[in-house]
Design an enzyme around this catalytic site. Structure first.
Site, PDB file in Angstrom:
ATOM      1  N   HIS A  19      96.745 160.657   8.325  1.00 53.51           N
ATOM      2  CA  HIS A  19      97.464 160.736   7.049  1.00 53.51           C
ATOM      3  C   HIS A  19      97.668 159.334   6.461  1.00 53.51           C
ATOM      4  CE1 HIS A  19     100.593 162.007   4.137  1.00 53.51           C
ATOM      5  NE2 HIS A  19     101.148 160.838   4.455  1.00 53.51           N
ATOM      6  N   GLU A  20      98.090 158.383   7.288  1.00 51.47           N
ATOM      7  CA  GLU A  20      98.289 157.009   6.801  1.00 51.47           C
ATOM      8  C   GLU A  20      96.959 156.402   6.348  1.00 51.47           C
ATOM      9  OE1 GLU A  20     101.153 156.196   6.053  1.00 51.47           O
ATOM     10  OE2 GLU A  20     102.173 157.732   7.226  1.00 51.47           O
ATOM     11  N   HIS A  36      96.252 157.216   2.833  1.00 49.85           N
ATOM     12  CA  HIS A  36      96.849 156.313   1.841  1.00 49.85           C
ATOM     13  C   HIS A  36      96.005 155.050   1.663  1.00 49.85           C
ATOM     14  CE1 HIS A  36     100.354 158.667   1.114  1.00 49.85           C
ATOM     15  NE2 HIS A  36     100.820 158.579   2.349  1.00 49.85           N
ATOM     16  N   HIS A  43      94.235 153.814  -1.780  1.00 50.26           N
ATOM     17  CA  HIS A  43      94.403 152.456  -2.297  1.00 50.26           C
ATOM     18  C   HIS A  43      93.042 151.822  -2.560  1.00 50.26           C
ATOM     19  CE1 HIS A  43      95.901 148.093  -1.679  1.00 50.26           C
ATOM     20  NE2 HIS A  43      96.119 148.468  -2.915  1.00 50.26           N
TER      21      HIS A  43
HETATM   22 ZN   LIG Z   1     102.318 159.587   3.303  1.00 50.34          ZN
END
Ligand SMILES: [Zn+2]
Length: 227
Positions: free
Chosen positions: A102-103, A106, A110
């Site tokens: 999940h990270e 991100h 980005h």
């Molecule tokens: Zn998150």
């Protein structure tokens, strides 16, 4: 005068968000407790899967680091560091892999300049200012200088907008994580755990949004009563 601000009907506005937050917290806890004990068959750790995903997406300038605490995992776009908490970094659990992926979602957002993330980052300064000053302005508006009330409500609305924009960003990061892990990393059975962990986490963002909307409606109704 105090009673007007702290009276019971305030509860009607914030209760839905509060109850959902309690429910989400208990869901996160039960699922995390359960799936942090289930090891993935490949024996991958949170760190190794994060590095594998990042490099697999052509991202070489994001470092994977360790951070203290539990559920403190996050991606820091200013430093380009993906920080994984102790129970995730070295862990080979299904929960750890879900959170690490999940990270990474991100970091990929980005890297791709994903529009909802860009927009959310643009309003961060205004949202921070809003969350710091809105309550003060609203209090002054209520008890002393009425025009500040509307300004306080407008500032608070920016923080609600920020919470609203958090939803697509979080859902998209989880969607990416699930697609990547399901594509040859975890089995269908292992994916059930990832699914549960990530949907419980998403629920906390819905709860925060509900609470913020409830608070905004409460402020608006207070403002109306003064008119
Ligand atoms: Zn998150």
């Amino acid at each position: 005068m105090y009673g007007m601000y702290y009276n019971w009907d305030y509860l009607i506005y914030i209760l839905p968000g509060f109850l959902l937050a309690l429910y989400a917290q208990s869901k996160i806890k039960t699922n995390f407790d359960k799936y942090s004990r289930v090891t993935n068959r490949e024996g991958l750790t949170g760190r190794s899967v994060a590095e594998m995903i990042l490099r697999g997406h052509g991202i070489y300038d994001v470092r994977v680091d360790r951070v203290r605490g539990s559920l403190t995992d996050h991606y820091d776009p200013t430093q380009k560091v993906l920080r994984l908490s102790d129970p995730v970094y070295d862990s080979t659990s299904i929960a750890a892999l879900g959170i690490a992926a999940h990270e990474c979602g991100h970091a990929i957002q980005h890297n791709e300049s994903y529009a909802p993330l860009k927009f959310r980052n643009t309003i961060v300064p205004a949202a921070n200012l809003g969350s710091n000053l809105s309550f003060l302005f609203i209090l002054i508006g209520l008890f002393a200088f009425e025009p500040l009330m509307k300004l306080g409500i407008a500032l608070f609305a920016i923080t609600v907008l920020f919470q609203l924009m958090t939803l697509p960003v979080e859902y998209d990061a989880s969607r990416r994580a699930k697609a990547i892990l399901a594509d040859g990393v975890l089995s269908g059975e292992e994916m059930v755990g990832v699914e549960r962990i990530l949907s419980a986490a998403a629920l906390t963002y819905v709860a925060s949004l509900l609470t913020a909307i409830g608070t905004l409606l409460r402020f608006i109704s207070l403002g109306r009563r003064r008119d």
